[in-house]
Write a protein that holds these residues in place. Sequence first.
Motif, PDB file in Angstrom:
ATOM      1  N   THR A  10      24.250   5.252 -18.051  1.00  0.00           N
ATOM      2  CA  THR A  10      25.529   5.949 -18.008  1.00  0.00           C
ATOM      3  C   THR A  10      25.689   6.695 -16.695  1.00  0.00           C
ATOM      4  OG1 THR A  10      25.522   6.229 -20.409  1.00  0.00           O
ATOM      5  CG2 THR A  10      26.999   7.649 -19.154  1.00  0.00           C
ATOM      6  N   CYS A  11      26.799   6.497 -16.039  1.00  0.00           N
ATOM      7  CA  CYS A  11      27.068   7.195 -14.782  1.00  0.00           C
ATOM      8  C   CYS A  11      27.257   8.683 -15.061  1.00  0.00           C
ATOM      9  CB  CYS A  11      28.321   6.622 -14.127  1.00  0.00           C
ATOM     10  SG  CYS A  11      28.856   7.535 -12.654  1.00  0.00           S
ATOM     11  N   ASN A  13      28.625  10.788 -13.227  1.00  0.00           N
ATOM     12  CA  ASN A  13      29.863  11.269 -12.627  1.00  0.00           C
ATOM     13  C   ASN A  13      31.090  10.977 -13.491  1.00  0.00           C
ATOM     14  OD1 ASN A  13      31.437  12.336 -10.304  1.00  0.00           O
ATOM     15  ND2 ASN A  13      32.164  10.223 -10.163  1.00  0.00           N
ATOM     16  N   CYS A  14      31.198   9.727 -13.994  1.00  0.00           N
ATOM     17  CA  CYS A  14      32.403   9.355 -14.737  1.00  0.00           C
ATOM     18  C   CYS A  14      32.134   8.924 -16.175  1.00  0.00           C
ATOM     19  CB  CYS A  14      33.146   8.238 -14.008  1.00  0.00           C
ATOM     20  SG  CYS A  14      32.301   6.636 -14.056  1.00  0.00           S
ATOM     21  N   ASN A  18      26.881   1.250 -17.079  1.00  0.00           N
ATOM     22  CA  ASN A  18      26.583   0.222 -16.089  1.00  0.00           C
ATOM     23  C   ASN A  18      25.375  -0.592 -16.525  1.00  0.00           C
ATOM     24  OD1 ASN A  18      28.034   0.951 -13.128  1.00  0.00           O
ATOM     25  ND2 ASN A  18      27.911   2.643 -14.559  1.00  0.00           N
ATOM     26  N   CYS A  48      28.136   2.947  -9.021  1.00  0.00           N
ATOM     27  CA  CYS A  48      28.772   2.820 -10.335  1.00  0.00           C
ATOM     28  C   CYS A  48      29.895   1.785 -10.252  1.00  0.00           C
ATOM     29  CB  CYS A  48      29.318   4.165 -10.790  1.00  0.00           C
ATOM     30  SG  CYS A  48      30.286   4.085 -12.320  1.00  0.00           S
ATOM     31  N   GLU A  49      29.955   0.915 -11.254  1.00  0.00           N
ATOM     32  CA  GLU A  49      30.973  -0.132 -11.277  1.00  0.00           C
ATOM     33  C   GLU A  49      32.375   0.442 -11.451  1.00  0.00           C
ATOM     34  OE1 GLU A  49      29.746  -2.587 -14.464  1.00  0.00           O
ATOM     35  OE2 GLU A  49      27.863  -3.206 -13.522  1.00  0.00           O
ATOM     36  N   SER A  50      32.470   1.699 -11.914  1.00  0.00           N
ATOM     37  CA  SER A  50      33.776   2.301 -12.164  1.00  0.00           C
ATOM     38  C   SER A  50      34.224   3.232 -11.044  1.00  0.00           C
ATOM     39  CB  SER A  50      33.760   3.063 -13.491  1.00  0.00           C
ATOM     40  OG  SER A  50      34.995   3.699 -13.728  1.00  0.00           O
ATOM     41  N   CYS A  51      33.332   4.185 -10.661  1.00  0.00           N
ATOM     42  CA  CYS A  51      33.736   5.202  -9.675  1.00  0.00           C
ATOM     43  C   CYS A  51      33.053   5.050  -8.324  1.00  0.00           C
ATOM     44  CB  CYS A  51      33.475   6.597 -10.232  1.00  0.00           C
ATOM     45  SG  CYS A  51      31.718   7.013 -10.391  1.00  0.00           S
ATOM     46  N   ASP A  52      32.090   4.126  -8.221  1.00  0.00           N
ATOM     47  CA  ASP A  52      31.399   3.824  -6.971  1.00  0.00           C
ATOM     48  C   ASP A  52      30.388   4.891  -6.551  1.00  0.00           C
ATOM     49  OD1 ASP A  52      31.142   1.676  -5.155  1.00  0.00           O
ATOM     50  OD2 ASP A  52      32.049   2.877  -3.573  1.00  0.00           O
ATOM     51  N   GLU A  53      30.186   5.907  -7.388  1.00  0.00           N
ATOM     52  CA  GLU A  53      29.163   6.907  -7.092  1.00  0.00           C
ATOM     53  C   GLU A  53      27.777   6.288  -7.312  1.00  0.00           C
ATOM     54  OE1 GLU A  53      29.140  10.340  -6.108  1.00  0.00           O
ATOM     55  OE2 GLU A  53      31.106   9.660  -5.417  1.00  0.00           O
ATOM     56  N   VAL A  55      24.260   5.588  -8.708  1.00  0.00           N
ATOM     57  CA  VAL A  55      23.585   5.840  -9.976  1.00  0.00           C
ATOM     58  C   VAL A  55      22.131   5.427  -9.812  1.00  0.00           C
ATOM     59  CG1 VAL A  55      23.490   5.280 -12.426  1.00  0.00           C
ATOM     60  CG2 VAL A  55      25.701   5.376 -11.256  1.00  0.00           C
TER      61      VAL A  55
END
Length: 233
Positions: A10-11, A13-14, A18, A48-53, A55
């Motif tokens: 789990t990321c 950040n968001c 992943n 992260c596949e969603s927010c790009d931060e 992980v």
Amino acid sequence: MSLFMDMSITCPNCGAVNRIEAVESVNADRRPDLRDAILAGTFQVSPCESCDEPVRLEPQFNYLDVSAGLWIAAYPGRLMPDFLEIEDSVNEVYRKSYGAGAMQSAQAVGEVLQKRLTFGWPAVREKILLRAEGIADAEAEMLKLDLMRRLPEAPLAPGIELRIVDRTGDGLVLIWVETVSETVLQEFNAATALLDEIRGNVEGWAPIRAALENGPFVDMQKLYMGEGRAVAE
């Protein structure tokens, strides 16, 4: 060989879930690129596949480098308080893999390996670096203890540790770092001549060396936990 398995993470950040390849074992002789990635701090890091931060997975794997004579059982930093129980488990894994419980060919490999247990990514990187630089890790830990007596402020606390991250000429680069987040709080240099002073005082450092080398977890932090407190003081 190096082994990986798919897992979910789990990321932070968001909150997105992943899929990532989690390492189970690293063979640095066959995959020196993985050793380089660990030293660079990029190993097991994915956007992260969603927010790009970025992980990152916690370390939970075995590391083998026969050419360097090093075997590491790497665990998450949050598990450090349980090091005594984990040492027992690690000793048994090593016994079956390279010790008395292994095949003769594996035992021959085990004769050249230094067995170590680490907690958190900064510790894994440090062990690999020290081995490459020809610095005994027990002496590095004694150096840290010596530096803590010399430094006006030493922010040692649960979750914060002192790590050697580089060697430059006749000096060592050290950082105070948060184990889990890897946030660097402070950086400074120390002369390698201090290591020579420690090596020259064998008798004076003997009790601490014995405590540090009692088990695969060779780290000054264990001297501040449980029965080790008396030795540290």
